[in-house]
Write a protein that holds these residues in place. Structure first.
Motif, PDB file in Angstrom:
ATOM      1  N   GLU A 224     -15.363   0.536 -19.143  1.00  0.00           N
ATOM      2  CA  GLU A 224     -14.446   1.103 -18.152  1.00  0.00           C
ATOM      3  C   GLU A 224     -14.167   0.166 -16.969  1.00  0.00           C
ATOM      4  OE1 GLU A 224     -17.354   2.348 -19.084  1.00  0.00           O
ATOM      5  OE2 GLU A 224     -18.602   2.910 -17.347  1.00  0.00           O
ATOM      6  N   ASP A 225     -14.805  -0.993 -16.954  1.00  0.00           N
ATOM      7  CA  ASP A 225     -14.609  -1.957 -15.861  1.00  0.00           C
ATOM      8  C   ASP A 225     -13.276  -2.679 -16.051  1.00  0.00           C
ATOM      9  OD1 ASP A 225     -14.563  -4.146 -14.164  1.00  0.00           O
ATOM     10  OD2 ASP A 225     -16.627  -4.750 -14.558  1.00  0.00           O
ATOM     11  N   THR A 226     -12.313  -2.391 -15.171  1.00  0.00           N
ATOM     12  CA  THR A 226     -11.021  -3.072 -15.283  1.00  0.00           C
ATOM     13  C   THR A 226     -10.874  -4.154 -14.217  1.00  0.00           C
ATOM     14  OG1 THR A 226     -10.085  -1.302 -13.953  1.00  0.00           O
ATOM     15  CG2 THR A 226      -9.786  -1.147 -16.345  1.00  0.00           C
TER      16      THR A 226
END
Ligand code: GLN
Length: 270
Positions: free
Chosen positions: A136-138
């Motif tokens: 989920e790390d953008t």
């Protein structure tokens, strides 16, 4: 542990391919009893078996992986028996220096620094480092985004060296790559810097969940079989390896683990 080869991994292997020439090795035939400490009948080979798909312990406990198959094939070609010895990765070079093992195959990158203390065979595969983050790390897309972040690495590796250069990074070291990746999956660090094929395999196989690889490969690295400085077995191994390239065995092993034709390899890493 079941290793599933994904299309992603295959593409990576292809992408790593590129354009260098698979030149046959020019070494002469090994002389079985020449050279005093020459190979002899048994080659003790160190490996750290927590680095799939290169080396890992299969369900029954036996060693398996690309490096293991390749080393066995080299042994068969050279007429020497391979005895594997499991060691921590950061204990492998000291063991070679102490002469307690004859060689090591362990996804080990040929580096200038290591060449000060050990010899290497010619490169047997191309790899490189990649950054892993939570799925989920953008926000993290490159090395620059890791400044001041918490990074997990495997001790004594090129990934650890790379992380050490990042300003302000807080680095935690682990004995194996899967432990570093698990720390990221657990949310205790922001990123892992590790060999791309191994991180991608951990994700594709489902061994570690909720992670992704970001950005481009950070480095281009070649793995080699490490040996004590001045070992007569360098030539024995290089000669056998050249034969495996010529007779298609190398291609067979590569296809078994990566599902594609092997890329061409240079004769030396630098
Ligand atoms: N290729 C990396 C290195 O040589 C990692 C090797 C490993 O962890 N087995 O440092």
């Amino acid at each position: 542990m079941t290793i599933r080869r994904s299309a992603f991994l295959r593409n990576l292997a292809l992408g790593l391919g590129a354009s260098v020439l698979f030149a046959a090795c020019g070494g002469g035939a090994p002389t079985a009893d020449g050279g005093g400490e020459a190979a002899g009948d048994i080659l003790k080979v160190a490996t750290e078996p927590a680095f799939p798909p290169f080396e890992f312990q299969a369900d029954g406990g036996e060693l398996d992986g690309f490096d293991i198959d390749l080393m066995k094939a080299i042994g068969a070609e050279a007429g020497v028996e391979i005895q594997f010895e499991s060691l921590p990765f950061d204990g492998i070079i000291p063991a070679l220096q102490a002469g307690t093992v004859d060689a090591a195959i362990s996804g080990m990158t040929i580096t200038q620094e290591r060449l000060n203390t050990v010899d290497f065979s010619r490169p047997y595969i191309k790899a490189g480092l990649a950054i892993a983050v939570k799925a989920e790390d953008t926000a993290t897309t490159s090395l620059a985004d890791l400044e001041g972040k918490r990074i997990a690495v495997q001790i004594g590796t090129t990934g650890a060296d790379q992380a050490a250069e990042i300003p302000g990074a807080v680095i935690s070291t682990f004995d194996s790559a899967p432990l570093a990746l698990q720390e990221l999956a657990n949310g205790n660090v922001d990123a892992v810097i590790n060999d791309a094929p191994v991180t991608l395999d951990a994700i594709a196989s489902g061994n570690i969940n909720g992670l992704k690889v970001v950005g481009e490969l950070l480095t281009e690295e070649f793995y080699g079989i490490a040996l004590p400085k001045g070992s007569p077995n360098v030539e024995v191994i290089n000669t056998a390896f050249a034969a495996l390239i010529e007779n298609g065995t190398y291609t067979e092993i590569y296809q078994k683990w990566f599902g594609t034709e092997p890329p061409e390899l240079p004769e030396s890493a630098f």
